[in-house]
Write a protein that holds these residues in place. Sequence first.
Motif, PDB file in Angstrom:
ATOM      1  N   TRP A  57       0.815  -1.207   0.000  1.00 38.61           N
ATOM      2  CA  TRP A  57       0.000   0.000   0.000  1.00 38.61           C
ATOM      3  C   TRP A  57       0.855   1.266   0.000  1.00 38.61           C
ATOM      4  N   LYS A  58       1.977   1.218   0.677  1.00 41.01           N
ATOM      5  CA  LYS A  58       2.883   2.370   0.637  1.00 41.01           C
ATOM      6  C   LYS A  58       3.384   2.609  -0.787  1.00 41.01           C
ATOM      7  N   ASP A  59       3.681   1.527  -1.510  1.00 41.53           N
ATOM      8  CA  ASP A  59       4.104   1.655  -2.907  1.00 41.53           C
ATOM      9  C   ASP A  59       2.983   2.243  -3.760  1.00 41.53           C
ATOM     10  N   ALA A  60       1.750   1.827  -3.497  1.00 41.94           N
ATOM     11  CA  ALA A  60       0.613   2.353  -4.246  1.00 41.94           C
ATOM     12  C   ALA A  60       0.442   3.850  -4.010  1.00 41.94           C
ATOM     13  N   TYR A  61       0.646   4.293  -2.784  1.00 37.35           N
ATOM     14  CA  TYR A  61       0.554   5.723  -2.484  1.00 37.35           C
ATOM     15  C   TYR A  61       1.620   6.506  -3.246  1.00 37.35           C
ATOM     16  N   TYR A  94     -15.054  -4.137  11.948  1.00 36.90           N
ATOM     17  CA  TYR A  94     -14.251  -4.063  10.722  1.00 36.90           C
ATOM     18  C   TYR A  94     -12.792  -3.707  11.005  1.00 36.90           C
ATOM     19  N   ASN A  95     -12.517  -2.985  12.093  1.00 36.06           N
ATOM     20  CA  ASN A  95     -11.116  -2.768  12.459  1.00 36.06           C
ATOM     21  C   ASN A  95     -10.433  -4.081  12.845  1.00 36.06           C
ATOM     22  N   THR A  96     -11.176  -4.962  13.491  1.00 38.23           N
ATOM     23  CA  THR A  96     -10.642  -6.280  13.844  1.00 38.23           C
ATOM     24  C   THR A  96     -10.212  -7.042  12.598  1.00 38.23           C
ATOM     25  N   ILE A  97     -11.067  -7.078  11.585  1.00 38.90           N
ATOM     26  CA  ILE A  97     -10.751  -7.798  10.348  1.00 38.90           C
ATOM     27  C   ILE A  97      -9.641  -7.089   9.581  1.00 38.90           C
ATOM     28  N   SER A  98      -9.639  -5.761   9.603  1.00 36.95           N
ATOM     29  CA  SER A  98      -8.605  -4.992   8.911  1.00 36.95           C
ATOM     30  C   SER A  98      -7.216  -5.352   9.417  1.00 36.95           C
ATOM     31  N   VAL A  99      -7.053  -5.366  10.740  1.00 39.14           N
ATOM     32  CA  VAL A  99      -5.742  -5.666  11.309  1.00 39.14           C
ATOM     33  C   VAL A  99      -5.386  -7.145  11.134  1.00 39.14           C
ATOM     34  N   LYS A 100      -6.354  -8.011  11.314  1.00 38.70           N
ATOM     35  CA  LYS A 100      -6.094  -9.455  11.182  1.00 38.70           C
ATOM     36  C   LYS A 100      -5.538  -9.792   9.818  1.00 38.70           C
ATOM     37  N   HIS A 101      -6.048  -9.144   8.762  1.00 39.49           N
ATOM     38  CA  HIS A 101      -5.639  -9.467   7.386  1.00 39.49           C
ATOM     39  C   HIS A 101      -4.736  -8.404   6.763  1.00 39.49           C
ATOM     40  N   LEU A 103      -5.541  -5.452   5.842  1.00 38.86           N
ATOM     41  CA  LEU A 103      -6.415  -5.119   4.722  1.00 38.86           C
ATOM     42  C   LEU A 103      -7.118  -3.792   5.002  1.00 38.86           C
ATOM     43  N   PRO A 104      -6.893  -2.756   4.191  1.00 44.82           N
ATOM     44  CA  PRO A 104      -7.644  -1.515   4.398  1.00 44.82           C
ATOM     45  C   PRO A 104      -9.134  -1.752   4.217  1.00 44.82           C
ATOM     46  N   ILE A 105      -9.929  -1.317   5.182  1.00 46.85           N
ATOM     47  CA  ILE A 105     -11.384  -1.435   5.111  1.00 46.85           C
ATOM     48  C   ILE A 105     -11.993  -0.084   5.463  1.00 46.85           C
ATOM     49  N   GLY A 106     -12.864   0.390   4.590  1.00 51.02           N
ATOM     50  CA  GLY A 106     -13.635   1.587   4.878  1.00 51.02           C
ATOM     51  C   GLY A 106     -15.057   1.190   5.216  1.00 51.02           C
ATOM     52  N   GLY A 107     -15.611   1.777   6.255  1.00 55.52           N
ATOM     53  CA  GLY A 107     -16.995   1.537   6.634  1.00 55.52           C
ATOM     54  C   GLY A 107     -17.732   2.853   6.716  1.00 55.52           C
ATOM     55  N   GLU A 108     -18.851   2.984   5.987  1.00 59.45           N
ATOM     56  CA  GLU A 108     -19.547   4.265   5.921  1.00 59.45           C
ATOM     57  C   GLU A 108     -21.059   4.067   5.969  1.00 59.45           C
ATOM     58  N   ASP A 109     -21.747   5.131   6.349  1.00 51.85           N
ATOM     59  CA  ASP A 109     -23.198   5.112   6.452  1.00 51.85           C
ATOM     60  C   ASP A 109     -23.795   5.240   5.051  1.00 51.85           C
ATOM     61  N   THR A 167     -26.262   4.346  12.953  1.00 55.70           N
ATOM     62  CA  THR A 167     -26.226   3.789  11.595  1.00 55.70           C
ATOM     63  C   THR A 167     -26.967   2.451  11.545  1.00 55.70           C
ATOM     64  N   THR A 168     -27.820   2.306  10.532  1.00 59.05           N
ATOM     65  CA  THR A 168     -28.511   1.026  10.324  1.00 59.05           C
ATOM     66  C   THR A 168     -28.152   0.379   8.991  1.00 59.05           C
ATOM     67  N   ASN A 169     -27.698   1.165   8.017  1.00 56.43           N
ATOM     68  CA  ASN A 169     -27.325   0.643   6.710  1.00 56.43           C
ATOM     69  C   ASN A 169     -25.919   1.138   6.374  1.00 56.43           C
ATOM     70  N   ALA A 170     -25.048   0.227   6.007  1.00 54.50           N
ATOM     71  CA  ALA A 170     -23.638   0.591   5.823  1.00 54.50           C
ATOM     72  C   ALA A 170     -23.071  -0.007   4.546  1.00 54.50           C
ATOM     73  N   ILE A 171     -22.025   0.629   4.047  1.00 50.55           N
ATOM     74  CA  ILE A 171     -21.227   0.101   2.961  1.00 50.55           C
ATOM     75  C   ILE A 171     -19.818  -0.121   3.491  1.00 50.55           C
ATOM     76  N   PHE A 172     -19.239  -1.273   3.172  1.00 47.47           N
ATOM     77  CA  PHE A 172     -17.870  -1.595   3.552  1.00 47.47           C
ATOM     78  C   PHE A 172     -17.051  -1.823   2.290  1.00 47.47           C
ATOM     79  N   LEU A 173     -15.860  -1.240   2.251  1.00 46.73           N
ATOM     80  CA  LEU A 173     -14.965  -1.353   1.111  1.00 46.73           C
ATOM     81  C   LEU A 173     -13.680  -2.037   1.576  1.00 46.73           C
ATOM     82  N   LEU A 174     -13.489  -3.282   1.181  1.00 43.05           N
ATOM     83  CA  LEU A 174     -12.317  -4.076   1.553  1.00 43.05           C
ATOM     84  C   LEU A 174     -11.371  -4.061   0.365  1.00 43.05           C
TER      85      LEU A 174
END
Length: 214
Positions: A57-61, A94-101, A103-109, A167-174
């Motif tokens: 990810w640093k290379d991608a930046y 989602y922070n748990t899964i992000s660190v475990k893998h 993997l950048p994960i965005g979670g939004e309303d 929040t009741t409805n969310a989008i997650f970007l893995l």
Amino acid sequence: MLDEIQVDDAVLALRPDFAVLVMFAHGLRNGPTDDRTRAWLAEASAAEVQTDKIDAWKDAYRAFGAKPQRTRPSVDALTRRMPLPEINRVVDAYNTISVKHALPIGGEDLDHYAGPARLVRATGDEASEEALGQPEPGEVIWRDDAGVTCRRWNWRQVARTRLTEETTNAIFLLERLEPMSMEELQQAGKELADLLSELSPEVRITSRIVSGGK
């Protein structure tokens, strides 16, 4: 709207190995951190950091002119905050899964989105919140019809779409780059879905992978 999520060809030209697993979750029941999510965070905080995935990810930046030591990829910033902070139950999941893998994960309303999410190279004149700053031309950003939703790929999200306890409805970007396999990306999505279902047994989850081949 799931089928309308787009990754622009100009982004894939930077990193042809990029793929994003998009997950919609309808009917969430969020709330403050509890003992269950606190235990998830503690377990993830004890895991060994997978530096090879973070280095990708640093290379991608660097590929679009960002300095990853100054504006860090989200998963890099997160792994530097051990033990993981308590935010709310859904963010803890989602922070748990992000660190475990690693993997950048965005979670939004999802209810605060205006049209579908798109990953693009910025023109530099997109509407953006003052606290987030204006994107630079060529910068990789997530956006919707109202403007920027996340700057520098996954560095920082806007307040407008932030996940809250209401929040009741969310989008997650893995978001995946090599050396993460597509199989691990799908596994991470399954694990996140399992945690969300544990928190909200009636949640309805749909997902789709967007990549250069789709």
